[in-house]
Design a protein around this motif. Structure first.
Motif, PDB file in Angstrom:
ATOM      1  N   LEU A   1      91.303  36.613  -5.799  1.00 36.92           N
ATOM      2  CA  LEU A   1      89.955  36.082  -6.010  1.00 36.92           C
ATOM      3  C   LEU A   1      90.008  34.704  -6.668  1.00 36.92           C
ATOM      4  O   LEU A   1      89.293  33.785  -6.291  1.00 36.92           O
ATOM      5  CB  LEU A   1      89.195  37.059  -6.906  1.00 36.92           C
ATOM      6  CG  LEU A   1      87.738  37.311  -6.578  1.00 36.92           C
ATOM      7  CD1 LEU A   1      87.567  37.659  -5.118  1.00 36.92           C
ATOM      8  CD2 LEU A   1      87.212  38.436  -7.442  1.00 36.92           C
TER       9      LEU A   1
ATOM     10  N   THR B   1      88.813  30.997  -5.444  1.00 38.29           N
ATOM     11  CA  THR B   1      88.085  30.058  -6.298  1.00 38.29           C
ATOM     12  C   THR B   1      88.775  28.700  -6.313  1.00 38.29           C
ATOM     13  O   THR B   1      88.136  27.658  -6.167  1.00 38.29           O
ATOM     14  CB  THR B   1      88.021  30.585  -7.741  1.00 38.29           C
ATOM     15  OG1 THR B   1      87.669  31.967  -7.693  1.00 38.29           O
ATOM     16  CG2 THR B   1      87.004  29.848  -8.548  1.00 38.29           C
TER      17      THR B   1
ATOM     18  N   ALA C   1      92.309  29.718 -19.951  1.00 40.39           N
ATOM     19  CA  ALA C   1      93.074  29.846 -21.193  1.00 40.39           C
ATOM     20  C   ALA C   1      92.334  29.194 -22.352  1.00 40.39           C
ATOM     21  O   ALA C   1      92.263  29.747 -23.453  1.00 40.39           O
ATOM     22  CB  ALA C   1      94.455  29.223 -21.020  1.00 40.39           C
TER      23      ALA C   1
ATOM     24  N   ALA D   1      89.439  31.393 -23.264  1.00 46.15           N
ATOM     25  CA  ALA D   1      89.874  32.564 -24.032  1.00 46.15           C
ATOM     26  C   ALA D   1      90.181  32.170 -25.466  1.00 46.15           C
ATOM     27  O   ALA D   1      89.888  32.894 -26.406  1.00 46.15           O
ATOM     28  CB  ALA D   1      91.089  33.198 -23.376  1.00 46.15           C
TER      29      ALA D   1
ATOM     30  N   SER E   1      87.589  35.681 -25.401  1.00 48.06           N
ATOM     31  CA  SER E   1      88.505  36.143 -24.364  1.00 48.06           C
ATOM     32  C   SER E   1      87.763  36.985 -23.337  1.00 48.06           C
ATOM     33  O   SER E   1      88.134  37.045 -22.184  1.00 48.06           O
ATOM     34  CB  SER E   1      89.635  36.947 -24.986  1.00 48.06           C
ATOM     35  OG  SER E   1      89.113  38.033 -25.706  1.00 48.06           O
ATOM     36  N   ALA E   2      86.669  37.621 -23.754  1.00 37.82           N
ATOM     37  CA  ALA E   2      85.922  38.446 -22.819  1.00 37.82           C
ATOM     38  C   ALA E   2      85.295  37.594 -21.722  1.00 37.82           C
ATOM     39  O   ALA E   2      85.131  38.036 -20.595  1.00 37.82           O
ATOM     40  CB  ALA E   2      84.838  39.212 -23.553  1.00 37.82           C
ATOM     41  N   TYR E   3      84.941  36.356 -22.067  1.00 39.11           N
ATOM     42  CA  TYR E   3      84.267  35.506 -21.091  1.00 39.11           C
ATOM     43  C   TYR E   3      85.218  34.597 -20.333  1.00 39.11           C
ATOM     44  O   TYR E   3      84.784  33.705 -19.631  1.00 39.11           O
ATOM     45  CB  TYR E   3      83.168  34.684 -21.771  1.00 39.11           C
ATOM     46  CG  TYR E   3      81.896  35.479 -21.979  1.00 39.11           C
ATOM     47  CD1 TYR E   3      81.177  35.934 -20.873  1.00 39.11           C
ATOM     48  CD2 TYR E   3      81.425  35.796 -23.236  1.00 39.11           C
ATOM     49  CE1 TYR E   3      80.018  36.674 -21.035  1.00 39.11           C
ATOM     50  CE2 TYR E   3      80.266  36.543 -23.411  1.00 39.11           C
ATOM     51  CZ  TYR E   3      79.572  36.975 -22.302  1.00 39.11           C
ATOM     52  OH  TYR E   3      78.431  37.705 -22.446  1.00 39.11           O
ATOM     53  N   LYS E   4      86.533  34.821 -20.480  1.00 41.01           N
ATOM     54  CA  LYS E   4      87.445  33.857 -19.867  1.00 41.01           C
ATOM     55  C   LYS E   4      87.324  33.842 -18.346  1.00 41.01           C
ATOM     56  O   LYS E   4      87.407  32.796 -17.727  1.00 41.01           O
ATOM     57  CB  LYS E   4      88.875  34.105 -20.318  1.00 41.01           C
ATOM     58  CG  LYS E   4      89.593  35.237 -19.646  1.00 41.01           C
ATOM     59  CD  LYS E   4      91.049  35.152 -20.087  1.00 41.01           C
ATOM     60  CE  LYS E   4      91.969  36.214 -19.538  1.00 41.01           C
ATOM     61  NZ  LYS E   4      91.507  37.301 -18.781  1.00 41.01           N
ATOM     62  N   ASP E   5      87.100  35.025 -17.733  1.00 43.03           N
ATOM     63  CA  ASP E   5      86.941  35.043 -16.283  1.00 43.03           C
ATOM     64  C   ASP E   5      85.657  34.342 -15.857  1.00 43.03           C
ATOM     65  O   ASP E   5      85.598  33.732 -14.804  1.00 43.03           O
ATOM     66  CB  ASP E   5      86.936  36.485 -15.762  1.00 43.03           C
ATOM     67  CG  ASP E   5      88.336  37.062 -15.735  1.00 43.03           C
ATOM     68  OD1 ASP E   5      89.289  36.276 -15.547  1.00 43.03           O
ATOM     69  OD2 ASP E   5      88.487  38.287 -15.917  1.00 43.03           O
ATOM     70  N   ALA E   6      84.641  34.433 -16.704  1.00 41.31           N
ATOM     71  CA  ALA E   6      83.366  33.798 -16.376  1.00 41.31           C
ATOM     72  C   ALA E   6      83.515  32.279 -16.365  1.00 41.31           C
ATOM     73  O   ALA E   6      82.874  31.594 -15.567  1.00 41.31           O
ATOM     74  CB  ALA E   6      82.293  34.215 -17.364  1.00 41.31           C
TER      75      ALA E   6
ATOM     76  N   PHE F   1      84.215  30.817 -13.051  1.00 39.21           N
ATOM     77  CA  PHE F   1      83.121  30.863 -12.091  1.00 39.21           C
ATOM     78  C   PHE F   1      81.975  29.929 -12.484  1.00 39.21           C
ATOM     79  O   PHE F   1      81.293  29.387 -11.619  1.00 39.21           O
ATOM     80  CB  PHE F   1      82.647  32.306 -11.911  1.00 39.21           C
ATOM     81  CG  PHE F   1      83.692  33.158 -11.246  1.00 39.21           C
ATOM     82  CD1 PHE F   1      83.949  33.018  -9.887  1.00 39.21           C
ATOM     83  CD2 PHE F   1      84.461  34.052 -11.976  1.00 39.21           C
ATOM     84  CE1 PHE F   1      84.925  33.768  -9.269  1.00 39.21           C
ATOM     85  CE2 PHE F   1      85.442  34.805 -11.368  1.00 39.21           C
ATOM     86  CZ  PHE F   1      85.682  34.671 -10.005  1.00 39.21           C
ATOM     87  N   VAL F   2      81.793  29.734 -13.775  1.00 38.46           N
ATOM     88  CA  VAL F   2      80.785  28.762 -14.203  1.00 38.46           C
ATOM     89  C   VAL F   2      81.199  27.367 -13.739  1.00 38.46           C
ATOM     90  O   VAL F   2      80.390  26.597 -13.210  1.00 38.46           O
ATOM     91  CB  VAL F   2      80.604  28.789 -15.733  1.00 38.46           C
ATOM     92  CG1 VAL F   2      79.775  27.604 -16.184  1.00 38.46           C
ATOM     93  CG2 VAL F   2      79.942  30.099 -16.157  1.00 38.46           C
TER      94      VAL F   2
ATOM     95  N   ILE G   1      83.046  26.581 -11.191  1.00 34.22           N
ATOM     96  CA  ILE G   1      82.912  26.371  -9.749  1.00 34.22           C
ATOM     97  C   ILE G   1      81.449  26.246  -9.352  1.00 34.22           C
ATOM     98  O   ILE G   1      81.100  25.442  -8.476  1.00 34.22           O
ATOM     99  CB  ILE G   1      83.614  27.474  -8.943  1.00 34.22           C
ATOM    100  CG1 ILE G   1      83.656  27.051  -7.489  1.00 34.22           C
ATOM    101  CG2 ILE G   1      82.912  28.804  -9.023  1.00 34.22           C
ATOM    102  CD1 ILE G   1      84.859  27.442  -6.803  1.00 34.22           C
TER     103      ILE G   1
END
Lengths: 384, 291, 274, 315
Positions: free
Chosen positions: B223, B227, B252, B255, B260-265, B268-269, B271
């Motif tokens: 995924l 991206t 990184a 995080a 760290s919880a929002y690192k995946d977000a 996407f923000v 992009i």
């Protein structure tokens, strides 16, 4: 014509749904249902559980069943997802019509099943660790492993023994991790331990260096406790060593499996954690009543699967045995009687310790059943 | 303070290098066939699982990686031949579903072959951390970044210096014209899948000692690769590499400094923000609709 | 030639030299570049209401680009487009459609996911109730107007010679029929100005003649037509006025006869330097 | 005209008959449960099909809207004590506004870029739901109270079956109405050729935004009701896989076919339950079925089957 088409379609749908439900056999089996997380992030807990349940159901049937009745086991894999666990629980109760349910590998999957078994009035023996499962006591819900509160207590006692008072906590954002965090905060307050850091990580994270970097830069921390399940704690352990943190590292009973040592490799050296006697079977003194049980179980398990036994396999074994023992005592599978019989379990010696339940205690284990173990040369040893 | 930043940057570049490889894989396939291959993550998984299990049973590491690579390429070609090629005229969404079907299928097979548990692969050259201005680096990170770097340069040379590479480039610019000058477009598609699979598999093998390998390891990596490819501009190779590194580093830093919880977000923000102003990614061609 | 516009009330005394109507479209100093290449440069011309006005020029002269600029598909780099007295430069196509402009396309733009009839009904869009709630709950008023639109669309299809395709799916129709379907769709919006981009391209001689007739009928009904076409016979036959382009610039303009005699036009078509 | 109208009424009649007769064959609550889940999925898919199948705009993030609806109900009712109906409406309104705000910039994107953007939005929603554990219970989800209206508690699979059945019937009816209206044709025109739609006066951006909002609201309402029915919601209901599952249902059943979306949702809800007999082969079989269907029936199940009956037009 249309009506016939419709009824055919409906029948096909019905059949598809009913295909697995099976029909009642003449032998009138004891129907044991199980929901485990054999895949997903908790697979190294759930997979041995599934294996053990299947292994022992077979062995018991070959030995003539329980009171002449065979055990019919239905296992579903929830992949670690709470909603799937709920849907499979519904299926076990409504469609498979099981007499007792063993499982809920994780706290989350267990808690998802709890309202359903309470409503469906089916005895349920959970294999998960958090104290919230049995506190407050729920009529139909029992559990086999030690609680996270006991783990926290054991760790704090060990800290005190070593003269350490300032602890950094790293917990997983899962049900187990969250409950563990709450219990750690509570127990720390009771025992006068100061929590100087409170970090979390995701169950599927592959890199926790960011959180650990913060702890490394915190001069107050004297020891670190990790509360999590599965591979996450192994990642934490590896990152911990990578960053060269030299504080004592504690884990919870959520990693009491050789799998953890194998994954973390050399980084696991010196890690301490509270665990059931099972993982140190041969090191237990002969006087320990558990010794015979755990040595035998270890032998059977390793013969069948040629992998090292884990405490999670033991939880499943205990769950199944407590359930079947209760069937014997209840003289059948009437659910209410079965529930009462489980609640009356007394002096059952299992892999987790000696279980004596009561109306107020649906787990029945004491702190004595917990041993502080340390990883030395890639194996568990009893810590002094 | 600086040590902390450096630490985050190194973590980000390591994982970013894997995203870059995955993104490059997406781009190569997209160029040849205009298909977004959602099974790209599974190539990574095959590489990671094969090298971990083979070395555990005594096969030397380089050979294990090679076998993993070969296996992934075979699988890639099979996906191209039996699924993608047959559905050439299908819509974008249909093709997306086909590759998703392929990824589910491959995960199922992998689970059957290798089991559900996590596999460990020893780091290629020990685990003694390297200290660097207060930050510490796993030697394996150097392997990851090094391998990714070498592969990216090699791919660049392949496309610009070899005949096969040029044929593949030509196909991506104009499929019909390529066909007219005698390029076997079908073989180009197969080659692109093989090439992407190989890239993914090597990525999986080098990253396995850091992340462990398991049958679901490819999902998030794939995924993020997508991206990266979109961020750089679909079909733009260097763009995908840049995209991967940007996503990795942003994660990184997110995080470390945010949560760290929002690192995946964070990825996407970024992009979304980029697409808002550059609807074709950072380096994508601005096409004008011909009517 | 002048017979074609005979529907216009001709108050002029001179019967042979037709006076142009008031300008419906004015293009002033229009230019557009793509990545530094000038596709249209400083182009000005006027289209009189009621005319059939043809744009000719060799391939690459900028004809389709001009259409795209006039109809709002592209935004101009410079200059203005005035339609019906208002500056409409850079307005979106759907706004221009509301002002009474519609067109067809050189590369067919058919809604292949619909029936032929529905294709034409989309052309009625501006004259129908397009709100969400009436649609969801099927308000009677909406159903009634929709049914009228359906009848009108069928009538339009008959008028352009597509009566046998009224029940067909668009993707089952032959190329020649689709060309007319686009004209029917454009007409359904009741435009004042209709831009036809190579309506006869790819058609055989018979079909071309039929299109020819359709265009004449359309013009006769009072719609101004701008035509891009390579079929010189057709262009010379039906145009009131011609603008010739080359390399994005105006080469010549005038009546068909004037343009046909222009040496620059001849040179451009023969490939000599302009 | 008659044929289209006729097809619509026949289809609705068949759907109504199936919904009415089905409970006779569903012998226990688990079977009803699966039927209810299929119904919820079908409601979302009918809405999503308006966007993907008819307007031709892909969304890989629709589970996000389903999730927001579900959590709006869970949180507003459970934490703030709102009446369930108010929570449902508030959730739908919030999703509507959110979808409206993001739609404009996002729907300018095309093809895979649009896929990426919607995927990103869906993932961000699920991450927020997973992380804000103070309200949402975090990754393991939260319990949701039963649905109550006028003091009556909606309880049990039987009752919910009829609620979902009526909801599905209503949504299919609305969707069929919409498709056969000027707005519906404008949507399909956007799919067929945006530029051609524009030159006859269709404000394509407006209609794309409208259908995006509409399908998001459908998803939100389904999510709210689902939350009350299931009693437990997790962020997994909003994540990427759920979005993919929804899109797969639409494409599998047949794009641009309202009944196809229903069939796709039903088949793909039943399939995993039926496949549990295959145990370890479950994923392989599921993957293979997906691939094979899409390779051999790229138009989807229902249109392909309908194509086999030469005299019938597709619904």
């Amino acid at each position: 014509m249309r009506i016939r088409l419709l009824s055919t379609m409906a029948a096909v749908v019905g059949l598809t749904l009913g295909a697995v439900a099976g029909t009642a056999s003449a032998a009138d089996p004891i129907k044991v249902g199980a929901i485990v997380s054999a895949t997903g992030p908790a697979s190294f807990l759930g997979d041995p559980e599934k294996k053990v349940l299947e292994l022992y159901a077979d062995r018991i049937n070959q030995a003539g069943g329980v009171a002449g009745r065979p055990v019919q086991l239905t296992v579903y894999d929830d992949g670690g997802a709470a909603d799937k666990a709920a849907s499979f629980t519904k299926r076990l109760i409504e469609s498979d019509k099981v007499d007792v349910i063993v499982g809920g590998t994780t706290t989350a999957t267990t808690m998802a099943a709890v309202p359903l078994v309470e409503r469906g009035e089916v005895p349920f023996i959970s294999l998960a660790g958090a104290v919230v499962i049995v506190e407050p006591v729920k009529k139909w819900v029992f559990k086999t492993p030690h609680t996270d509160r006991m783990a926290a207590e054991k760790v704090m006692d060990d800290l005190k023994k070593r003269g350490l008072t300032k602890l950094a906590l790293v917990s997983e954002d899962s049900g187990f991790g969250k409950s563990g965090r709450e219990q750690t905060l509570a127990v720390a307050k009771e025992r006068g331990i100061e929590l100087v850091a409170d970090e979390t990580y995701g169950a599927k994270d592959t890199d926790v260096t960011a959180q650990l970097t913060k702890i490394r830069n915190n001069p107050a921390a004297q020891a670190v406790l990790v509360f999590g399940l599965g591979q996450g704690p192994a990642v934490v352990t590896k990152n911990y060593r990578q960053l060269g943190i030299n504080l004592p590292l504690y884990q919870s009973h959520g990693v009491a499996s050789k799998e953890y040592i194998r994954l973390a490799g050399g980084a696991a050296e010196g890690v301490r954690l509270p665990a059931a006697g099972l993982v140190v079977a041969s090191q237990l003194p002969d006087s320990d009543p558990q010794k015979k049980v755990v040595v035998e179980f270890t032998q059977v398990y390793q013969e069948a699967f040629s992998v090292e036994v884990s405490t999670f396999a033991g939880h499943a074994y205990d769950g199944l045995m407590i359930a079947l023992d209760a069937v014997k005592r209840a003289g059948g599978t009437d659910k209410a009687k079965l529930r009462d019989a489980i609640e009356q379990t007394k002096g059952y010696v299992g892999t987790g310790g000696t279980v004596t339940m009561s109306a107020k205690d649906h787990m029945g284990l004491t702190l004595d059943a917990f041993h502080m173990v340390e990883v030395k040369q890639g194996d568990w040893t009893l810590a002094k | 303070m600086l040590a902390e930043l450096l630490q985050y940057l190194l973590s980000g570049l390591t994982i970013g290098a894997i995203y870059a490889l995955a993104g490059l894989g997406f781009s190569i396939i997209y160029n040849a066939s205009h298909v977004i291959n959602f099974a790209q993550g599974e190539f990574i998984m095959i590489g990671g699982m094969a090298s971990a299990t083979l070395t555990a049973s005594g096969v030397p590491l380089p050979l294990a990686i090679l076998i993993g690579c070969g296996g992934a390429m075979l699988v890639g070609v099979a996906v191209a031949k039996f699924a993608v090629e047959r559905a050439r005229k299908a819509s974008t969404v249909t093709l997306i579903i086909i590759t998703i079907g392929a990824s589910i299928f491959l995960r199922g097979v992998a689970e059957l072959v290798w089991g559900k548990d996590f596999k460990r692969l020893d780091a290629f050259s020990g685990e003694t951390p390297i200290q660097l201005f207060g930050a510490s680096l796993q030697p394996q990170s150097l392997w990851v970044m090094g391998c990714a770097g070498v592969l990216i340069v090699a791919i660049g040379l392949f496309f610009n210096k070899t005949l096969t590479g040029k044929a593949m480039l030509a196909t991506s610019h104009n499929r019909l014209a390529a066909q007219l000058v005698g390029i076997d477009v079908k073989r180009v598609v197969l080659a692109s899948f093989a090439l992407s699979a190989a890239l993914g598999a090597v990525g999986g093998a080098v990253v396995a000692p850091i992340t462990f390998s398991y049958t679901e390891m490819g999902i998030m990596l794939g995924l993020k690769g997508f991206t990266a490819a979109v961020l750089g501009g679909l079909g733009h190779g260097p763009g995908a590499v840049a995209g991967g590194l940007i996503v990795g580093v942003a994660e990184a830093l997110g995080a470390g400094y945010l949560s760290s919880a929002y690192k995946d977000a964070v990825a996407f923000v970024i992009i979304l923000a980029v697409l808002l102003f550059m609807p074709n990614g950072l380096f994508g061609k601005r096409g004008t609709e011909r009517v | 030639m002048n017979m074609l516009t005979s529907h216009e009330p001709s108050s002029d005394a001179a019967p042979t030299a037709r006076r142009p109507g008031p300008p419906l479209l004015r293009v002033e100093h229009l230019s557009r570049e793509f990545g530094g290449v000038l596709a249209i440069g400083d182009l000005s011309f006027t289209v009189a209401a009621g005319d059939i006005h043809s744009i000719i020029g060799p391939n690459g002269a900028g004809k389709t680009t001009l259409f795209n600029l006039v109809t709002g598909v592209y935004k101009p780099s410079g200059g203005r487009v005035l339609f019906d007295g208002a500056d409409v430069s850079g307005q979106a196509p759907y706004r221009l459609a509301a002002r009474g402009m519609s067109r067809t396309f050189q590369n067919l733009q058919i809604f292949f996911n619909m029936t032929a009839l529905e294709n034409v009904m989309v052309g009625r869009h501006l004259h129908l109730d397009t709100r969400l709630l009436p649609a969801l709950f099927r308000f009677p008023s909406l159903v009634r107007r929709d049914s009228e639109a359906r009848d009108r669309a069928a009538q339009l299809m008959t008028e352009v010679g597509l009566s046998r395709y009224i029940g067909a799916d668009a993707d089952s129709m032959p190329y020649g029929a689709l060309k007319r379907l686009e004209i029917a769709r454009a007409l359904a919006s009741q435009p004042k100005l209709l831009l036809l981009d190579e309506p006869a391209a790819g058609l055989n001689a018979t079909e071309s003649r039929e299109i020819d007739e359709v265009i004449k009928t359309v013009a006769a009904s009072g719609v101004t037509v701008i035509l891009v076409e390579h079929d010189m016979k057709m262009v010379m036959g039906i145009s009131d006025h011609i603008t010739a382009l080359n390399h994005g610039r105006k080469l010549a303009e005038g009546t068909p006869a004037e343009v046909a005699a222009n040496p620059d036009v001849i040179a451009a078509y023969l490939g000599a330097a302009p | 005209m008659n044929r289209i109208l006729h097809g619509r009424l026949t289809g609705l009649a068949v759907l109504g008959a199936i919904i009415a007769v089905l409970p006779v064959f569903l012998t226990n609550n688990f079977h009803l449960d699966v039927a209810i889940l299929a119904g919820f999925n079908a409601v979302v898919c009918v809405g999503l099909n308006l966007l993907i199948g008819y307007a031709g705009q892909i969304s890989l993030g629709h589970a996000g809207f389903f999730g927001i609806g579900a959590y709006a109900s869970g949180v507003l009712v459970g934490v703030y004590g709102w009446p369930p109906v108010a929570a449902l409406l508030a959730g739908a309104a919030f999703v509507g506004v959110l979808a409206f705000v993001v739609a404009k910039p996002i729907l300018r994107l095309k093809g895979h870029y649009l896929a990426m953007a919607t995927l990103g939005i869906g993932i961000i929603v699920s991450i927020v739901l997973r992380t804000e554990s103070g309200l949402t219970g975090g990754p393991d989800g939260m319990m949701v109270e039963p649905f109550k209206i006028f003091g009556v508690e909606l309880y049990g699979e039987k009752a919910w079956y009829w609620v979902v059945g009526v909801l599905l019937f209503g949504v299919v009816w609305l969707s069929l109405n919409l498709i056969d209206s000027p707005m519906g044709r404008a949507l399909r025109a956007v799919h067929g050729s945006e530029v051609a739609a524009e030159v006859v006066g269709v404000d394509t951006a407006r209609f794309k935004v409208m259908v995006f909002v509409l399908s998001a609201v459908f998803a939100s309402v389904a999510g709210s009701l689902f939350a009350h029915y299931a009693g437990l919601i997790t962020p997994a209901k909003a994540d990427f896989f759920k979005s993919i599952e929804l899109v797969t249902m639409v494409v599998f059943g047949g794009m641009a076919s309202t009944f196809g979306a229903v069939v796709g949702a039903v088949v793909l809800t039943l399939l995993p339950q039926a496949l549990t007999v295959f145990q370890d082969y479950q994923q392989i079989v599921l993957g293979a079925i997906l691939m094979a269907t899409m390779v051999f029936m790229p138009k989807g199940l229902l249109p392909t089957l309908a194509g086999l009956l030469p005299s019938r037009r597709r619904a």
